[in-house]
Design a protein around this motif. Sequence first.
Motif, PDB file in Angstrom:
ATOM      1  N   LEU A  16       0.683  -1.250   0.079  1.00 55.65           N
ATOM      2  CA  LEU A  16      -0.026   0.011  -0.004  1.00 55.65           C
ATOM      3  C   LEU A  16       0.873   1.276  -0.060  1.00 55.65           C
ATOM      4  O   LEU A  16       0.518   2.180  -0.612  1.00 55.65           O
ATOM      5  N   LEU A  17       1.933   1.231   0.713  1.00 56.54           N
ATOM      6  CA  LEU A  17       2.981   2.436   0.718  1.00 56.54           C
ATOM      7  C   LEU A  17       3.633   2.561  -0.535  1.00 56.54           C
ATOM      8  O   LEU A  17       4.059   3.745  -0.855  1.00 56.54           O
ATOM      9  N   THR A  18       4.083   1.353  -1.245  1.00 61.55           N
ATOM     10  CA  THR A  18       4.986   1.536  -2.412  1.00 61.55           C
ATOM     11  C   THR A  18       4.253   1.635  -3.811  1.00 61.55           C
ATOM     12  O   THR A  18       4.816   2.177  -4.585  1.00 61.55           O
ATOM     13  N   LYS A  19       3.244   1.002  -4.007  1.00 64.02           N
ATOM     14  CA  LYS A  19       2.652   0.709  -5.347  1.00 64.02           C
ATOM     15  C   LYS A  19       1.867   1.868  -5.689  1.00 64.02           C
ATOM     16  O   LYS A  19       0.746   2.227  -5.229  1.00 64.02           O
ATOM     17  N   GLY A  20       2.368   2.666  -6.550  1.00 66.68           N
ATOM     18  CA  GLY A  20       1.813   3.844  -7.402  1.00 66.68           C
ATOM     19  C   GLY A  20       1.616   5.047  -6.453  1.00 66.68           C
ATOM     20  O   GLY A  20       0.527   6.169  -6.696  1.00 66.68           O
ATOM     21  N   THR A  21       2.303   5.112  -5.375  1.00 66.05           N
ATOM     22  CA  THR A  21       2.004   6.440  -4.526  1.00 66.05           C
ATOM     23  C   THR A  21       3.177   7.534  -4.819  1.00 66.05           C
ATOM     24  O   THR A  21       3.038   8.469  -4.328  1.00 66.05           O
ATOM     25  N   GLY A  22       4.285   6.889  -5.446  1.00 66.78           N
ATOM     26  CA  GLY A  22       5.572   7.772  -5.621  1.00 66.78           C
ATOM     27  C   GLY A  22       6.380   8.246  -4.232  1.00 66.78           C
ATOM     28  O   GLY A  22       7.072   8.928  -4.235  1.00 66.78           O
ATOM     29  N   LEU A  23       5.985   7.289  -3.184  1.00 69.97           N
ATOM     30  CA  LEU A  23       6.918   7.371  -2.010  1.00 69.97           C
ATOM     31  C   LEU A  23       8.154   6.506  -2.133  1.00 69.97           C
ATOM     32  O   LEU A  23       8.197   5.468  -2.916  1.00 69.97           O
ATOM     33  N   GLU A  24       9.212   6.932  -1.587  1.00 73.56           N
ATOM     34  CA  GLU A  24      10.326   6.164  -1.336  1.00 73.56           C
ATOM     35  C   GLU A  24      10.440   5.610  -0.091  1.00 73.56           C
ATOM     36  O   GLU A  24      10.427   6.446   0.911  1.00 73.56           O
ATOM     37  N   VAL A  25      10.198   4.336  -0.014  1.00 72.22           N
ATOM     38  CA  VAL A  25      10.141   3.505   1.348  1.00 72.22           C
ATOM     39  C   VAL A  25      11.348   2.784   1.614  1.00 72.22           C
ATOM     40  O   VAL A  25      11.799   1.996   0.677  1.00 72.22           O
ATOM     41  N   ASP A  26      12.014   3.187   2.687  1.00 75.34           N
ATOM     42  CA  ASP A  26      13.116   2.362   3.053  1.00 75.34           C
ATOM     43  C   ASP A  26      12.836   1.401   4.436  1.00 75.34           C
ATOM     44  O   ASP A  26      12.132   2.116   5.305  1.00 75.34           O
ATOM     45  N   VAL A  27      12.809   0.062   4.117  1.00 76.42           N
ATOM     46  CA  VAL A  27      12.410  -0.878   5.367  1.00 76.42           C
ATOM     47  C   VAL A  27      13.705  -1.161   6.044  1.00 76.42           C
ATOM     48  O   VAL A  27      14.550  -1.784   5.479  1.00 76.42           O
ATOM     49  N   ARG A  28      13.749  -0.803   7.473  1.00 72.97           N
ATOM     50  CA  ARG A  28      14.708  -1.129   8.151  1.00 72.97           C
ATOM     51  C   ARG A  28      14.336  -1.507   9.590  1.00 72.97           C
ATOM     52  O   ARG A  28      14.675  -1.036  10.518  1.00 72.97           O
ATOM     53  N   PRO A  29      13.764  -2.829   9.755  1.00 75.19           N
ATOM     54  CA  PRO A  29      13.283  -3.162  10.890  1.00 75.19           C
ATOM     55  C   PRO A  29      14.477  -3.492  11.803  1.00 75.19           C
ATOM     56  O   PRO A  29      15.417  -3.927  11.556  1.00 75.19           O
TER      57      PRO A  29
END
Length: 67
Positions: A16-29
């Motif tokens: 939901l955060l990444t597909k078609g949103t234009g957001l750059e998402v870094d996942v660093r758990p």
Amino acid sequence: MKLLVTDELSKEGLDLLTKGTGLEVDVRPGVPQDELLKIIGDYEGIIIRSGTKVTKEVIEAGRRLRW
């Protein structure tokens, strides 16, 4: 907009955060607090659950944070 995700999210949530949103998402758990303080200044947003503590120091270091 650049987001940092520091706790586990479901694949569906990340999609939901990444597909078609234009957001750059870094996942660093599990990013250690000292490293978080070093990198948070590069992000406009941080997504957490209960594993990451957003302290006063994190907020102050997050000079670009909007949400």
